[in-house]
Design an enzyme around this catalytic site. Structure first.
Site, PDB file in Angstrom:
ATOM      1  N   ASP A 160       0.781  15.808 -54.191  1.00 41.50           N
ATOM      2  CA  ASP A 160       0.368  15.521 -55.563  1.00 41.50           C
ATOM      3  C   ASP A 160       1.605  14.377 -56.112  1.00 41.50           C
ATOM      4  O   ASP A 160       0.827  13.448 -57.131  1.00 41.50           O
ATOM      5  CB  ASP A 160       0.700  16.765 -56.076  1.00 41.50           C
ATOM      6  CG  ASP A 160      -0.298  17.511 -55.372  1.00 41.50           C
ATOM      7  OD1 ASP A 160      -0.981  18.085 -55.610  1.00 41.50           O
ATOM      8  OD2 ASP A 160       0.880  18.522 -54.196  1.00 41.50           O
ATOM      9  N   HIS A 188       1.469  23.800 -53.991  1.00 35.20           N
ATOM     10  CA  HIS A 188      -0.128  22.048 -53.852  1.00 35.20           C
ATOM     11  C   HIS A 188      -1.998  23.286 -54.498  1.00 35.20           C
ATOM     12  O   HIS A 188      -1.788  23.333 -53.601  1.00 35.20           O
ATOM     13  CB  HIS A 188       0.240  21.931 -52.639  1.00 35.20           C
ATOM     14  CG  HIS A 188      -1.332  21.269 -52.490  1.00 35.20           C
ATOM     15  ND1 HIS A 188      -1.275  19.603 -53.149  1.00 35.20           N
ATOM     16  CD2 HIS A 188      -2.377  20.937 -51.375  1.00 35.20           C
ATOM     17  CE1 HIS A 188      -2.490  18.991 -52.599  1.00 35.20           C
ATOM     18  NE2 HIS A 188      -2.907  20.224 -51.495  1.00 35.20           N
TER      19      HIS A 188
HETATM   20  N1  LIG Z   1      -0.860  19.730 -48.364  1.00 34.26           N
HETATM   21  C1  LIG Z   1      -2.041  19.023 -48.888  1.00 34.26           C
HETATM   22  O1  LIG Z   1      -1.895  17.491 -49.615  1.00 34.26           O
HETATM   23  C2  LIG Z   1      -4.052  18.121 -48.441  1.00 34.26           C
HETATM   24  C3  LIG Z   1      -3.839  19.154 -47.119  1.00 34.26           C
HETATM   25  N2  LIG Z   1      -4.945  19.259 -46.684  1.00 34.26           N
HETATM   26  C4  LIG Z   1      -5.731  20.507 -45.167  1.00 34.26           C
HETATM   27  O2  LIG Z   1      -5.106  19.590 -44.468  1.00 34.26           O
HETATM   28  C5  LIG Z   1      -6.348  20.404 -43.508  1.00 34.26           C
HETATM   29  C6  LIG Z   1      -7.033  20.171 -42.756  1.00 34.26           C
HETATM   30  O3  LIG Z   1      -8.151  18.867 -43.343  1.00 34.26           O
HETATM   31  P1  LIG Z   1      -9.457  17.795 -42.269  1.00 34.26           P
HETATM   32  O4  LIG Z   1      -8.266  16.686 -41.466  1.00 34.26           O
HETATM   33  O5  LIG Z   1      -9.331  16.763 -43.763  1.00 34.26           O
HETATM   34  O6  LIG Z   1     -10.169  18.675 -41.732  1.00 34.26           O
HETATM   35  P2  LIG Z   1     -10.876  18.797 -40.342  1.00 34.26           P
HETATM   36  O7  LIG Z   1     -11.658  20.031 -40.822  1.00 34.26           O
HETATM   37  O8  LIG Z   1     -11.167  17.214 -40.232  1.00 34.26           O
HETATM   38  O9  LIG Z   1      -9.670  18.760 -38.663  1.00 34.26           O
HETATM   39  C7  LIG Z   1      -8.842  19.746 -38.787  1.00 34.26           C
HETATM   40  C8  LIG Z   1      -9.154  20.348 -36.966  1.00 34.26           C
HETATM   41  O10 LIG Z   1      -8.195  21.611 -37.022  1.00 34.26           O
HETATM   42  C9  LIG Z   1      -8.564  22.041 -35.915  1.00 34.26           C
HETATM   43  N3  LIG Z   1      -8.772  23.537 -36.100  1.00 34.26           N
HETATM   44  C10 LIG Z   1      -8.968  24.995 -37.035  1.00 34.26           C
HETATM   45  N4  LIG Z   1      -8.212  25.415 -36.527  1.00 34.26           N
HETATM   46  C11 LIG Z   1      -7.501  25.256 -35.311  1.00 34.26           C
HETATM   47  C12 LIG Z   1      -6.003  26.159 -35.074  1.00 34.26           C
HETATM   48  N5  LIG Z   1      -6.412  26.983 -35.003  1.00 34.26           N
HETATM   49  N6  LIG Z   1      -5.314  26.017 -34.916  1.00 34.26           N
HETATM   50  C13 LIG Z   1      -5.656  23.960 -34.415  1.00 34.26           C
HETATM   51  N7  LIG Z   1      -6.526  23.085 -34.170  1.00 34.26           N
HETATM   52  C14 LIG Z   1      -7.423  23.540 -35.091  1.00 34.26           C
HETATM   53  C15 LIG Z   1      -9.935  21.722 -36.363  1.00 34.26           C
HETATM   54  O11 LIG Z   1     -10.790  22.023 -34.908  1.00 34.26           O
HETATM   55  C16 LIG Z   1     -10.425  20.201 -36.642  1.00 34.26           C
HETATM   56  O12 LIG Z   1     -10.159  19.688 -35.292  1.00 34.26           O
HETATM   57  C17 LIG Z   1      -7.421  21.417 -44.545  1.00 34.26           C
HETATM   58  O13 LIG Z   1      -6.301  22.587 -44.462  1.00 34.26           O
HETATM   59  C18 LIG Z   1      -6.976  20.624 -45.643  1.00 34.26           C
HETATM   60  O14 LIG Z   1      -7.607  21.746 -46.949  1.00 34.26           O
HETATM   61  C19 LIG Z   1      -5.848  18.116 -47.020  1.00 34.26           C
HETATM   62  C20 LIG Z   1      -6.031  17.461 -47.691  1.00 34.26           C
HETATM   63  C21 LIG Z   1      -4.660  17.301 -48.268  1.00 34.26           C
HETATM   64  O1  LIG Z   2      -8.308  19.498 -52.164  1.00 35.96           O
HETATM   65  C1  LIG Z   2      -8.628  19.909 -51.092  1.00 35.96           C
HETATM   66  O2  LIG Z   2      -9.066  20.752 -50.709  1.00 35.96           O
HETATM   67  C2  LIG Z   2      -7.271  18.440 -50.276  1.00 35.96           C
HETATM   68  C3  LIG Z   2      -6.197  18.874 -50.883  1.00 35.96           C
HETATM   69  O3  LIG Z   2      -5.349  19.574 -50.919  1.00 35.96           O
HETATM   70  C4  LIG Z   2      -6.507  17.412 -51.715  1.00 35.96           C
HETATM   71  O4  LIG Z   2      -6.851  16.434 -52.173  1.00 35.96           O
HETATM   72  O5  LIG Z   2      -5.182  17.642 -52.563  1.00 35.96           O
END
Ligand SMILES: NC(=O)C1=CN([C@@H]2O[C@H](COP(=O)(O)OP(=O)(O)OC[C@H]3O[C@@H](n4cnc5c(N)ncnc54)[C@H](O)[C@@H]3O)[C@@H](O)[C@H]2O)C=CC1
Ligand SMILES: O=C([O-])CC(=O)C(=O)O
Length: 327
Positions: A160, A188
């Protein structure tokens, strides 16, 4: 003398964020070009084959700083002696979902992982929660790790923060690198409050330069707050490379310092700004010698107080929503 390798645990290692993050960590972008790292990678059993594939690619980069890789589906193995833990693994949202919809799906994961960190990680482990809803997941992990200092648990508001910097630089016609003293408060989520009242560019007030309160309310805040959804709409997938970049920025600055500069971090409240103790709230902070310090004494005007209340109320209701899980 060669430095001891730093153990960096990353969860969700087969996921799309990790696919950007791991290569940058191994390249030295996280801890500097003089610090070897050991990657300790966690994912679910059914994803370990994909993690193996990612590690083949990491091997094929021949990163000079990479001193070892662990691949596991056991959180205690992944967090063993970890100095840094970046908790990415969680279910991402898809079109039409709010991040809060992920609360129930992801809360249980962070309880287990908090307990595993408590048992296995270095007592100084620096934890960054990326998986959504990031603040409340960090809260759950912190509450599930009673033997670790609460201050070790943080949530990612840096995406952000970076989004806001970029929007402000474009609007004011200044370089991103010239901007100082931006604060992103709260959760967030679209309720976060990106506050540029104190922001300067080359010492000049950005608020005075932009001088457009309607833009702040009607364009800037909604653009930053809803950027995640806009990216999902456009890409069909949630942000990944920018999220990995923000995770690198967050941890690097925490470890290596900000030279007095402000960054936004979700940290357990010490009660300042009226946020109940322990709630993981986005605040401006400076970092030095591996510790963050919340910037204190920022006056909140009426509009800021309103925005503050909205995002705090949301976090309080999320905390209430997971109270049973933490009993
Ligand atoms: N805080 C922020 O600014 C942001 C947060 N996110 C969040 O980050 C997270 C991951 O996003 P992506 O990599 O795109 O998702 P993705 O679906 O591509 O990858 C997630 C991975 O986590 C694994 N996983 C699920 N449960 C698990 C567990 N208990 N232990 C270990 N691994 C586990 C899955 O098998 C998968 O490989 C999501 O919750 C998304 O919303 C995404 C963008 C920004
Ligand atoms: O919006 C979502 O779900 C992923 C995220 O947290 C972001 O891009 O800020």
């Amino acid at each position: 003398m060669a430095k001891t390798p730093v153990r960096v645990a990353v969860t969700g290692a087969a996921g799309q964020i990790a696919y950007s993050l791991l290569f940058r960590i191994a390249n030295g972008d996280l801890l500097g070009k003089d610090t070897p790292v050991i990657l300790q990678l966690l994912d679910l059993p059914q994803a370990l084959n994909a993690v193996n594939g990612v590690v083949m690619e990491i091997d094929d980069c021949a990163f000079p700083l990479l001193a070892g890789v662990v691949i596991t589906d056991d959180p205690e193995v992944a967090f063993k002696d970890a100095d840094i833990a970046i908790l990415v693994g969680a279910r991402p949202r898809s079109k039409g979902m709010e991040r809060a919809d992920l609360l129930a799906a992801n809360a249980a994961i962070f309880k287990v992982q908090g307990a595993a960190l408590n048992k296995a990680a270095s007592r100084d482990v620096k934890v960054l929660v990326v998986g959504n809803p990031a603040n409340t997941n960090a809260y759950i992990a912190m509450k599930s790790a009673p033997d670790l200092p609460a201050k070790n648990f943080t949530a990612m508001l840096r995406l952000d923060h970076n989004r806001a910097l970029s929007q402000l630089a474009a609007k004011a016609g200044v370089a991103v690198s010239s901007l100082e003293k931006l604060a992103v408060w709260g959760n967030h989520s679209p309720t976060m409050y990106a506050d540029y009242r104190a922001t300067t560019a080359n010492g000049e007030s950005i608020k005075a330069k932009i001088n457009d309160e309607a833009w702040n309310r009607d364009t800037f805040l909604p653009t930053v707050g809803k950027r995640g959804a806009a990216i999902i709409e456009a890409r069909g997938l949630s942000s990944a490379a920018s999220a990995a970049n923000a995770a690198i920025d967050h941890v690097r600055d925490w470890v290596l310092g900000t030279n007095g500069g402000w960054v936004s971090m979700g940290v357990p409240s010490d009660g300042s700004y009226g946020v109940p103790e322990g709630i993981i709230f986005g605040v401006p902070a400076t970092c030095e010698n591996g510790e963050y310090t919340v910037v204190k004494g920022i006056e909140l005007d009426e509009f800021s107080k309103e925005r503050f209340k909205i995002t705090l109320d949301e976090l309080l209701s999320e905390a209430e929503g997971v109270a049973d899980l933490l009993k």
